[in-house]
Each structure stands twice: as C-alpha cells, then as structure tokens.
Design a protein around this motif. Structure first.
Motif, PDB file in Angstrom:
ATOM      1  N   THR A 178       7.199  -5.721  14.373  1.00 46.47           N
ATOM      2  CA  THR A 178       6.295  -6.866  14.225  1.00 46.47           C
ATOM      3  C   THR A 178       5.623  -6.895  12.854  1.00 46.47           C
ATOM      4  O   THR A 178       4.698  -7.682  12.627  1.00 46.47           O
ATOM      5  N   ALA A 179       6.076  -6.042  11.954  1.00 47.47           N
ATOM      6  CA  ALA A 179       5.514  -5.987  10.602  1.00 47.47           C
ATOM      7  C   ALA A 179       6.559  -6.463   9.595  1.00 47.47           C
ATOM      8  O   ALA A 179       7.758  -6.275   9.794  1.00 47.47           O
ATOM      9  N   THR A 180       6.106  -7.082   8.522  1.00 52.17           N
ATOM     10  CA  THR A 180       7.011  -7.537   7.465  1.00 52.17           C
ATOM     11  C   THR A 180       7.519  -6.338   6.654  1.00 52.17           C
ATOM     12  O   THR A 180       7.059  -5.203   6.837  1.00 52.17           O
ATOM     13  N   VAL A 181       8.455  -6.624   5.761  1.00 56.58           N
ATOM     14  CA  VAL A 181       8.963  -5.583   4.869  1.00 56.58           C
ATOM     15  C   VAL A 181       7.798  -4.947   4.107  1.00 56.58           C
ATOM     16  O   VAL A 181       7.658  -3.716   4.041  1.00 56.58           O
ATOM     17  N   THR A 182       6.951  -5.785   3.537  1.00 55.68           N
ATOM     18  CA  THR A 182       5.805  -5.291   2.774  1.00 55.68           C
ATOM     19  C   THR A 182       4.902  -4.421   3.638  1.00 55.68           C
ATOM     20  O   THR A 182       4.458  -3.336   3.225  1.00 55.68           O
ATOM     21  N   GLU A 183       4.631  -4.875   4.854  1.00 56.28           N
ATOM     22  CA  GLU A 183       3.730  -4.136   5.742  1.00 56.28           C
ATOM     23  C   GLU A 183       4.329  -2.809   6.191  1.00 56.28           C
ATOM     24  O   GLU A 183       3.604  -1.823   6.333  1.00 56.28           O
ATOM     25  N   ASN A 184       5.647  -2.781   6.397  1.00 53.53           N
ATOM     26  CA  ASN A 184       6.302  -1.520   6.758  1.00 53.53           C
ATOM     27  C   ASN A 184       6.179  -0.498   5.646  1.00 53.53           C
ATOM     28  O   ASN A 184       5.908   0.683   5.892  1.00 53.53           O
ATOM     29  N   ILE A 185       6.396  -0.948   4.416  1.00 55.09           N
ATOM     30  CA  ILE A 185       6.329  -0.026   3.274  1.00 55.09           C
ATOM     31  C   ILE A 185       4.893   0.443   3.050  1.00 55.09           C
ATOM     32  O   ILE A 185       4.645   1.605   2.694  1.00 55.09           O
ATOM     33  N   ALA A 186       3.933  -0.459   3.298  1.00 54.14           N
ATOM     34  CA  ALA A 186       2.526  -0.138   3.049  1.00 54.14           C
ATOM     35  C   ALA A 186       1.928   0.772   4.126  1.00 54.14           C
ATOM     36  O   ALA A 186       0.891   1.407   3.887  1.00 54.14           O
ATOM     37  N   PHE A 187       2.597   0.863   5.277  1.00 57.03           N
ATOM     38  CA  PHE A 187       2.001   1.566   6.420  1.00 57.03           C
ATOM     39  C   PHE A 187       1.565   3.004   6.107  1.00 57.03           C
ATOM     40  O   PHE A 187       0.425   3.389   6.383  1.00 57.03           O
ATOM     41  N   PRO A 188       2.421   3.857   5.535  1.00 56.97           N
ATOM     42  CA  PRO A 188       1.964   5.234   5.248  1.00 56.97           C
ATOM     43  C   PRO A 188       0.853   5.284   4.209  1.00 56.97           C
ATOM     44  O   PRO A 188       0.046   6.223   4.204  1.00 56.97           O
ATOM     45  N   LEU A 189       0.771   4.280   3.330  1.00 52.21           N
ATOM     46  CA  LEU A 189      -0.281   4.260   2.315  1.00 52.21           C
ATOM     47  C   LEU A 189      -1.629   3.917   2.949  1.00 52.21           C
ATOM     48  O   LEU A 189      -2.669   4.433   2.534  1.00 52.21           O
ATOM     49  N   LYS A 190      -1.591   3.053   3.959  1.00 53.60           N
ATOM     50  CA  LYS A 190      -2.832   2.757   4.689  1.00 53.60           C
ATOM     51  C   LYS A 190      -3.320   3.990   5.442  1.00 53.60           C
ATOM     52  O   LYS A 190      -4.523   4.272   5.487  1.00 53.60           O
ATOM     53  N   LEU A 191      -2.359   4.723   6.034  1.00 51.17           N
ATOM     54  CA  LEU A 191      -2.736   5.955   6.733  1.00 51.17           C
ATOM     55  C   LEU A 191      -3.349   6.968   5.763  1.00 51.17           C
ATOM     56  O   LEU A 191      -4.245   7.741   6.143  1.00 51.17           O
ATOM     57  N   ALA A 192      -2.860   6.941   4.513  1.00 50.68           N
ATOM     58  CA  ALA A 192      -3.383   7.864   3.492  1.00 50.68           C
ATOM     59  C   ALA A 192      -4.654   7.339   2.837  1.00 50.68           C
ATOM     60  O   ALA A 192      -5.177   7.966   1.917  1.00 50.68           O
ATOM     61  N   LYS A 193      -5.111   6.144   3.312  1.00 50.22           N
ATOM     62  CA  LYS A 193      -6.369   5.548   2.853  1.00 50.22           C
ATOM     63  C   LYS A 193      -6.343   5.180   1.357  1.00 50.22           C
ATOM     64  O   LYS A 193      -7.331   5.373   0.641  1.00 50.22           O
ATOM     65  N   TRP A 194      -5.212   4.647   0.905  1.00 52.00           N
ATOM     66  CA  TRP A 194      -5.146   4.107  -0.450  1.00 52.00           C
ATOM     67  C   TRP A 194      -5.917   2.786  -0.488  1.00 52.00           C
ATOM     68  O   TRP A 194      -6.029   2.083   0.530  1.00 52.00           O
ATOM     69  N   SER A 195      -6.398   2.416  -1.658  1.00 51.83           N
ATOM     70  CA  SER A 195      -7.082   1.125  -1.813  1.00 51.83           C
ATOM     71  C   SER A 195      -6.073  -0.015  -1.744  1.00 51.83           C
ATOM     72  O   SER A 195      -4.880   0.170  -1.999  1.00 51.83           O
ATOM     73  N   SER A 196      -6.552  -1.217  -1.405  1.00 55.40           N
ATOM     74  CA  SER A 196      -5.665  -2.382  -1.263  1.00 55.40           C
ATOM     75  C   SER A 196      -4.924  -2.688  -2.553  1.00 55.40           C
ATOM     76  O   SER A 196      -3.724  -2.992  -2.541  1.00 55.40           O
ATOM     77  N   SER A 197      -5.614  -2.615  -3.685  1.00 58.44           N
ATOM     78  CA  SER A 197      -4.966  -2.929  -4.963  1.00 58.44           C
ATOM     79  C   SER A 197      -3.909  -1.897  -5.313  1.00 58.44           C
ATOM     80  O   SER A 197      -2.828  -2.236  -5.831  1.00 58.44           O
ATOM     81  N   ARG A 198      -4.189  -0.646  -4.997  1.00 58.38           N
ATOM     82  CA  ARG A 198      -3.223   0.418  -5.279  1.00 58.38           C
ATOM     83  C   ARG A 198      -2.002   0.287  -4.365  1.00 58.38           C
ATOM     84  O   ARG A 198      -0.865   0.504  -4.802  1.00 58.38           O
TER      85      ARG A 198
END
Length: 336
Positions: free
Chosen positions: A98-118
C-alpha cells in the motif's frame, strides 16, 4: 581487509523432539569489496548462513563479526544499530503493497529517524541509481518483477550500508530481467564499493558477478575459492554438478576418437585467451594438432577459453609443446 567473519558457526533447530543441524562449524571470510557467492541445493544451509550474518537467525554456537564488531556479543539495542550497516535483498521483494515506490524506499530511513529533507534527498539519489525515477509515485502492483526488485535494492541501500546480503535475489525473475539485476549489482559494487554476499542455486549467477564462491552441502562448506579456480577445476562432486549447469564442455571427453595422438585439455585465462599461443608453440615443432572442442566465455570481467585438442607427432615434440604451454602460463591437462 576482512569485512565479514564467521567462526565455527553452527545452527541447530529443535522441533517436536527432532533435531536438525542446519549449519555445522561453518567458517567464512569475506573481504571488503568482494562479491562473494554461496551456492548450494535447497536444504544445504545457505539461507540459514546468510541470515546468521545479520542475526535474523542467531547461531546456536560460534561467532559472527561484521565490520570489526562481534554481533553475537551485542545487546539488542546495539545490534539494531549495527544492522543498519547491513542491507538485505529478499527473493520475493517484501515490499509494502500500500506504499508507493518512494515510500517503500523511505521506510527504513523513517525508522532511523532521518529528517524529511534528508530522506527526500536520499530517495532521489536511490531512484536515480536503480533507474526508477519515472516510477516514483507508482505502487508495487503496477510494476514488473524486475522493477520490484529494484525497489528492494534501493531500500536495502537506503541507510548507506557497508554490506549487502542477497537472498536468492534473482530466482523469481526471468533470464533477461535476471541479467539486468545482476548488472545493477555489479554497478553498485563498482560505484559504491559495497561488499555483497549472495546466495543462489544457479551457477550462472556466480559466474556472472562473483569473484569468490563457497559451495555448501549438508550444512557445511565443501569447497571455496576464486570463482575461476573453482569453475575450471572443481574438486567436490556437488561443485562439479553446479559447474555442469553452465559448462559448454562435453560430458564425455573420451567419446572423441583419436588416432594414437595425445589428448589435451587447455585453459586460457585473461588476455592469453585471444592470443595465438597454441599455434605459436606447435609451429616450433614438427607436430600437428586438431581442435576437437573449444569455447570462449567470460567469468565476471575475465575472459577464459577452453580447448580439447589432439596432438599428433613424435613423443619428444608433444612433451615439448606441453612444457612450452605451461611455461607461458597456460593450464594444460593431459587427458590421455
């Protein structure tokens, strides 16, 4: 520099009173920058071995060291930190449907608490790297198998890992798509210097991109070495079976009738593959030769050639030819 070390790693499963030894005292070293392949039949232990590297499967005994850190000695919080330096690609993609390509790639970065711009900047880099920029807003169901695996690769690379683990990453793909994914892995290894450890049951995968290989059978490593050495001179029966998957060599060399000459199997590796070495050596004598079988191929980026020839002439001349070929660095086996 050694990046991955397994020391006497064993893994035992106990279910309903039955004991299964999936790994038995396995030792393995993978150097920085390697593309190291582990090949074996189903049940050989290769998936368990791979999952022991990032401790998705915790060994029953033994030590696992990655990047100088002994993972088997770490507490859970420390282990989670180290796992971010180990990316993993799965056979069946494991994408969020249910996630887009972008959201799939971003998922581990969100878990690692990266900033939105990064996160945005990193995802843009990875979309470019894996060739999915035009598909950023699509969902997995709208993509081909090869494109889904490219998402998986991008996601595994998101946190800039030092190691990439590939769990049968191409076995669910058709041959043409497989080659494109293997080429992508080669490019990633070359551009990023990332170390790749992959498992497979297909010898053509090993031949295409790996520089070293280990062969597994019954939870043990039965043969290991440079891919060229293992491919051209397999020692174990299981290895010979896998080499036979991709070898153009005749099954029965003795099926060739020859008239009292000497049968030679010759291997050329590197640039000598394209040189007239055999002709130059034979013309120094009064002997002649007939080519019975010949192939030229590549092992990763290294060309190699194989010839089965029959030498005809005086014994002294044939001995001299064999010696001169070996002097010039050519591997010669006297078959008969």
């Amino acid at each position: 520099m050694t990046l991955i070390e397994l020391h006497q790693v064993s893994k035992t499963y106990r279910t309903h009173g039955a004991v299964t030894e999936a790994l038995f005292n396995v030792g393995l070293k993978v150097d920085k920058g390697d593309i190291f392949g582990v090949i074996g039949h189903s049940g050989a232990g290769k998936s368990t071995l791979l999952r022991c590297v990032n401790l998705l499967e915790r060994p029953t005994s033994g030590r696992v060291i990655v990047n100088g850190k002994e993972l088997t000695a770490l507490r859970e919080k420390e282990l989670q930190q180290e796992r971010r330096r180990i990316g993993m690609i799965f056979q069946h993609f494991n994408l969020l449907t249910t996630a887009t390509v972008t959201e799939n790639i971003a998922f581990p970065l969100k878990l690692a608490k990266w900033s939105s711009s990064r996160i945005r900047a990193r995802v843009d880099e990875l979309l470019e790297l894996v060739g999915l920029r035009d598909h950023a807003g699509k969902y997995p169901a709208q993509l081909s198998g090869g494109q889904k695996q490219r998402i998986g690769i991008a996601r595994a690379l998101a946190t800039n890992p030092d190691v990439l683990l590939c769990d049968e990453a191409t076995s669910a793909l058709d041959p043409q798509t497989t080659q494109s994914i293997l080429q992508l892995l080669l490019d990633i290894n070359a551009k990023l210097g990332i170390t790749i450890l992959l498992i497979t049951h297909e010898m053509h995968v090993i031949r295409s991109i790996c520089n070293r290989v280990a062969v597994m059978d019954g939870g043990r490593i039965v043969e290991e070495g440079d891919v060229l050495d293992v491919f051209l001179k397999p020692k174990h029966a299981i290895t010979r079976e896998f080499v036979g998957q991709v070898s153009e060599w005749p099954d029965d060399q003795f099926a060739y009738a020859h008239r009292g000459g000497r049968l030679l199997r010759i291997h050329f590796v590197g640039e000598s593959t394209y040189e007239p070495v055999l002709y130059e050596v034979v013309r120094e004598t009064a002997a002649t030769f007939a080519i019975l079988q010949g192939t030229v191929s590549r092992m990763k980026n290294t060309p190699y050639g194989q010839l089965l020839i029959e030498l005809r002439g005086e014994t002294a001349d044939m001995d001299r030819i064999v010696d001169r070929l070996r002097d010039r660095g050519v591997d010669v086996e006297v078959v008969s």
